[in-house]
Design a protein around this motif. Structure first.
Motif, short mmCIF file in Angstrom:
data_model
loop_
_atom_site.label_atom_id
_atom_site.label_comp_id
_atom_site.label_asym_id
_atom_site.label_seq_id
_atom_site.Cartn_x
_atom_site.Cartn_y
_atom_site.Cartn_z
N GLN A 279 0.81 -1.21 0.00
CA GLN A 279 0.00 0.00 0.00
C GLN A 279 0.85 1.27 0.00
O GLN A 279 1.14 1.85 1.04
CB GLN A 279 -0.93 0.01 1.22
CG GLN A 279 -1.97 -1.09 1.21
CD GLN A 279 -3.01 -0.88 0.12
OE1 GLN A 279 -3.61 0.17 0.02
NE2 GLN A 279 -3.22 -1.91 -0.69
N ILE A 280 1.25 1.69 -1.21
CA ILE A 280 1.86 3.01 -1.37
C ILE A 280 1.11 3.71 -2.51
O ILE A 280 0.63 3.05 -3.44
CB ILE A 280 3.37 2.93 -1.67
CG1 ILE A 280 3.64 2.07 -2.92
CG2 ILE A 280 4.13 2.40 -0.47
CD1 ILE A 280 5.09 2.08 -3.35
N PRO A 281 1.01 5.04 -2.46
CA PRO A 281 0.12 5.74 -3.40
C PRO A 281 0.77 6.21 -4.68
O PRO A 281 0.15 6.94 -5.46
CB PRO A 281 -0.34 6.94 -2.56
CG PRO A 281 0.86 7.26 -1.72
CD PRO A 281 1.49 5.93 -1.39
N ASP A 282 2.01 5.82 -4.96
CA ASP A 282 2.75 6.43 -6.07
C ASP A 282 2.11 6.18 -7.42
O ASP A 282 2.17 7.02 -8.32
CB ASP A 282 4.19 5.93 -6.06
CG ASP A 282 4.92 6.38 -4.81
OD1 ASP A 282 5.74 7.30 -4.87
OD2 ASP A 282 4.64 5.82 -3.73
N ILE A 283 1.48 5.02 -7.61
CA ILE A 283 0.83 4.75 -8.88
C ILE A 283 -0.38 5.67 -9.06
O ILE A 283 -0.74 6.04 -10.18
CB ILE A 283 0.41 3.26 -8.98
CG1 ILE A 283 0.17 2.87 -10.45
CG2 ILE A 283 -0.80 2.96 -8.16
CD1 ILE A 283 1.40 2.79 -11.29
N VAL A 284 -1.03 6.05 -7.95
CA VAL A 284 -2.17 6.95 -8.02
C VAL A 284 -1.69 8.37 -8.35
O VAL A 284 -2.39 9.13 -9.04
CB VAL A 284 -2.97 6.93 -6.71
CG1 VAL A 284 -4.19 7.83 -6.80
CG2 VAL A 284 -3.40 5.50 -6.39
N PRO B 151 5.58 7.42 -10.71
CA PRO B 151 4.66 8.35 -11.38
C PRO B 151 5.13 8.80 -12.76
O PRO B 151 4.33 9.34 -13.53
CB PRO B 151 4.59 9.53 -10.41
CG PRO B 151 4.93 8.96 -9.07
CD PRO B 151 5.95 7.91 -9.36
N ALA B 152 6.41 8.60 -13.08
CA ALA B 152 6.92 8.96 -14.41
C ALA B 152 6.75 7.85 -15.42
O ALA B 152 6.84 8.09 -16.63
CB ALA B 152 8.40 9.35 -14.31
N VAL B 153 6.50 6.63 -14.96
CA VAL B 153 6.41 5.48 -15.88
C VAL B 153 5.28 5.63 -16.90
O VAL B 153 5.47 5.29 -18.07
CB VAL B 153 6.29 4.17 -15.07
CG1 VAL B 153 5.97 2.98 -15.98
CG2 VAL B 153 7.59 3.90 -14.31
N PRO B 154 4.08 6.14 -16.52
CA PRO B 154 3.04 6.30 -17.55
C PRO B 154 3.49 7.18 -18.71
O PRO B 154 3.13 6.91 -19.87
CB PRO B 154 1.88 6.94 -16.77
CG PRO B 154 2.07 6.50 -15.36
CD PRO B 154 3.55 6.45 -15.17
N ALA B 155 4.26 8.23 -18.43
CA ALA B 155 4.73 9.10 -19.52
C ALA B 155 5.67 8.35 -20.45
O ALA B 155 5.59 8.49 -21.68
CB ALA B 155 5.41 10.34 -18.94
N LEU B 156 6.56 7.54 -19.88
CA LEU B 156 7.46 6.74 -20.71
C LEU B 156 6.68 5.69 -21.50
O LEU B 156 6.98 5.43 -22.67
CB LEU B 156 8.51 6.07 -19.83
CG LEU B 156 9.50 7.02 -19.14
CD1 LEU B 156 10.36 6.27 -18.14
CD2 LEU B 156 10.38 7.73 -20.17
N ALA B 157 5.66 5.11 -20.87
CA ALA B 157 4.82 4.14 -21.57
C ALA B 157 4.10 4.79 -22.75
O ALA B 157 3.93 4.17 -23.82
CB ALA B 157 3.81 3.52 -20.61
N LEU B 158 3.68 6.03 -22.58
CA LEU B 158 3.02 6.75 -23.66
C LEU B 158 3.97 7.00 -24.83
O LEU B 158 3.60 6.83 -26.00
CB LEU B 158 2.46 8.08 -23.15
CG LEU B 158 1.16 7.96 -22.35
CD1 LEU B 158 0.98 9.16 -21.43
CD2 LEU B 158 -0.04 7.84 -23.30
#
Length: 619
Positions: free
Chosen positions: A158-163, A360-367
């Motif tokens: 339970q850590i909120p970083d993905i949110v 939190p930066a991974v979604p930008a790289l995935a995009l």
């Protein structure tokens, strides 16, 4: 990832001599994409929601805070073990507490809000990728994010970083929308303000620093600062404050300075934000990842898709004349995604940092990768880069397979019924890092992970080889599908290994052993810091005593005059042990020094931890 190409599929900057899809076809493509995203999420994330038990430390510390929120009906001040827990923003705890209210208190209901947050992030990534790179780009981006390594690992507790990544994606969506409107609408501006506010309620001030930092750099580079004044600053600020301010105000009013205690505002903003950033937080207790490793991990969390990152970065407009000129929607998005990553990685490069801070930066790289994968599928000119990257992946997998086979041959079968904890080589100096326990593995311990290791080696080798072959056959979309399927299998192996390792990381089995004998009035004592056995507090649903000086999560709250008596000294513990109440002592020692000279009765042992009692208990 295998949808037919259309003008919309190929992105704004790739013109093809194919007629635009009809509304019916567009709806069909979107329905198929959403179905595939839901399938990936179900297979990878939802399937693992029921096991293993919650872990000691951050997992049950946060779960217990949510449980006590429900128990106390206090949704303003967090409490853990009855003590104020003032260092965290509340949104994740509200979500878990709401899940408890609806579904009851279970392992799966604890994890459900975070898993739904992952699903929301995948859908937001799909929407953002579709707007930037077309339908195919949106699907590829969501698939990359769903099947890469980092987000999966750091949603096991339970850590909120993905949110934080979710709110970043939504704020990016609203900002990019605003760039396409002559006069941004109220809903676009207010939507951006609302996502920033929710980000602040998720992880405090960085929820504002990250999106505003990326926007500032974007407008600075493009010479478009006037755009700020088009964002309806007055009403947007009111929306932000209406969402973000009430909890902070209430928390400050309910937790004022009391004697030597400076109250909520100092601890939450000064100590936990500014002093923590400059590594002067009180008390200390956070290790930091070396800078070069930290940067490398930001790319590793995208595995196996990391190999496509170099050519994906070429989508970013870097020439000054190009940046200051007329950018297409895809170029604007690529530039903003890059700045999104740069702000987060750069921010933590000057601070204390842990492995998961770049999540939190991974979604930008995935995009960025998803946009390139869509381009590769519709452009022969990109096929050579795809083959080179696939060769890199295959070579890395071959090397990894050799290492995996060597580990298999070096592993030894453990004795029947062996406790994994007894087979590990302890490295407590590494446990401040979230993955530090995996440095404890020995050949005997590896013997307990042979099925998962064999599965991982086979899946990686077959998947990487098949992907390479398909890219030579000019079928990159099928190669992407195989890589995604490979990762479903690999992450299943990771989950199985995690479940095997979990008794070392959790005291749930000891909580069950205590629960069979516990009666009202009995006392549970943790021999060590609270977080080392926080599962006892959560699973037993009773307060626990701590035989340790105040530290960690409970240090500040224990300073308040009305804090309950939780911490025991050696003298008070001896008096308690010799008293009339039944006392259960959790300890990480086989022969605890604290019981020297005292009568003791062994109750249970699991994961290298034991429970003793001060009186003999009947089975």
């Amino acid at each position: 990832m295998g949808l037919s190409i259309s003008r919309r599929d190929s992105g704004a900057e790739h013109e093809l001599s194919v007629s635009p899809p009809t509304p019916t076809a567009t709806l069909r493509y979107a329905s198929s994409s959403l179905g595939l995203i839901l399938l990936l999420w179900t297979a990878i994330y939802f399937a693992g929601i029921f096991t293993p038990p919650l872990l000691d430390d951050v997992d049950t510390v946060h779960a217990e805070a949510a449980r006590e929120m429900v128990l106390r009906n206090d949704w303003v001040t967090l409490h853990t073990d009855g003590i104020r827990y003032l260092e965290k923003a509340p949104l994740m705890y509200w979500a878990v507490a709401a899940s408890y209210e609806v579904f009851g208190i279970h392992d799966w209901s604890t994890r459900l809000p975070l898993m739904l947050g992952v699903l929301a992030l995948l859908l937001a990534t799909y929407a953002l990728g579709t707007r930037a790179y077309g339908e195919r780009g949106g699907l590829c981006s969501a698939a990359v994010l769903a099947t890469c390594l980092g987000p999966y690992i750091f949603t096991r507790f339970q850590i909120p970083d993905i949110v934080v990544g979710l709110w970043m994606a939504l704020s990016a969506y609203f900002f990019l929308l605003s760039l396409e409107e002559e006069r941004p609408s109220r809903w676009v501006c207010w939507g951006f303000a609302a996502t920033c506010a929710l980000n602040v309620l998720t992880k405090s001030l960085i929820g504002l620093v990250f999106p505003l930092g990326a926007i500032f750099l974007y407008l600075l580079l493009t010479g478009n600062f006037r755009h700020i004044f088009r964002l309806r600053l007055f009403s947007s600020t009111l929306v932000f404050l209406a969402i973000a301010a009430p909890w902070h105000i209430l928390a400050a009013l309910r937790n004022p300075s009391q004697g030597a205690v400076r109250g909520f505002l100092w601890f939450y903003f000064v100590n936990e934000q500014f002093l923590r950033y400059v590594n002067k937080r009180v008390p200390p207790g956070y290790d930091t990842v070396p800078l070069l490793i930290f940067w490398g991990l930001a790319a590793l969390w995208l595995a196996p898709w990391t190999v496509f990152l170099p050519q994906s970065l070429k989508q970013i407009p870097l020439r000054w004349r190009e940046i200051r000129g007329h950018l297409t929607s895809a170029q604007r998005a690529s530039l903003f995604f890059f700045l999104w990553v740069l702000v987060i990685v750069g921010f933590f490069s000057f601070s204390t940092r842990q492995e998961y801070y770049t999540i939190p930066a991974v979604p930008a790289l995935a995009l960025l990768i998803g946009g390139w994968l869509a381009k590769e599928a519709s452009s022969n000119s990109e096929s050579r880069a795809g083959r080179i990257s696939s060769w890199v992946l295959f070579v890395v997998v071959v090397i990894g397979s050799v290492v995996g086979i060597m580990l298999l041959f070096s592993s030894r079968s453990p004795a029947p019924g062996a406790d994994l904890a007894d087979l590990l080589r302890k490295n407590p100096q590494e446990y401040d890092l979230s993955l530090g326990h995996f440095l404890d593995l020995t050949p005997e311990a590896l013997g307990m992970f042979r099925p998962q290791l064999i599965g991982a080696v086979v899946l990686l080798f077959v998947g990487a080889a098949a992907n390479l072959w398909l890219r030579y056959r000019r079928k990159p979309e099928y190669g992407n599908m195989l890589l995604a399927a490979m990762m479903i299998g690999l992450l299943t192996c990771v989950h199985a290994a995690f479940a095997t390792f979990s008794p070392v990381l959790s005291s749930q089995q000891l909580a069950v052993a205590i629960g069979k004998h516990y009666q009202p009035g009995d006392v549970v004592v943790i021999d060590g810091p609270y977080h080392e056995a926080s599962t006892l507090n959560f699973y037993l649903r009773v307060p626990v005593q701590v035989l340790h000086e105040p530290s960690g999560n409970l240090w500040y709250g224990s300073q308040f005059p009305d804090a309950p008596h939780v911490y025991e000294t050696q003298d008070s513990f001896v008096q308690l042990w010799n008293g009339t109440a039944t006392v259960f002592l959790w300890t990480g020692q086989d022969t605890p020094e604290e019981l020297s000279g005292l009568p003791r009765h062994f109750l249970a042992r699991s994961g290298g931890k034991s429970v003793f009692t001060n009186r003999e208990l009947r089975p």
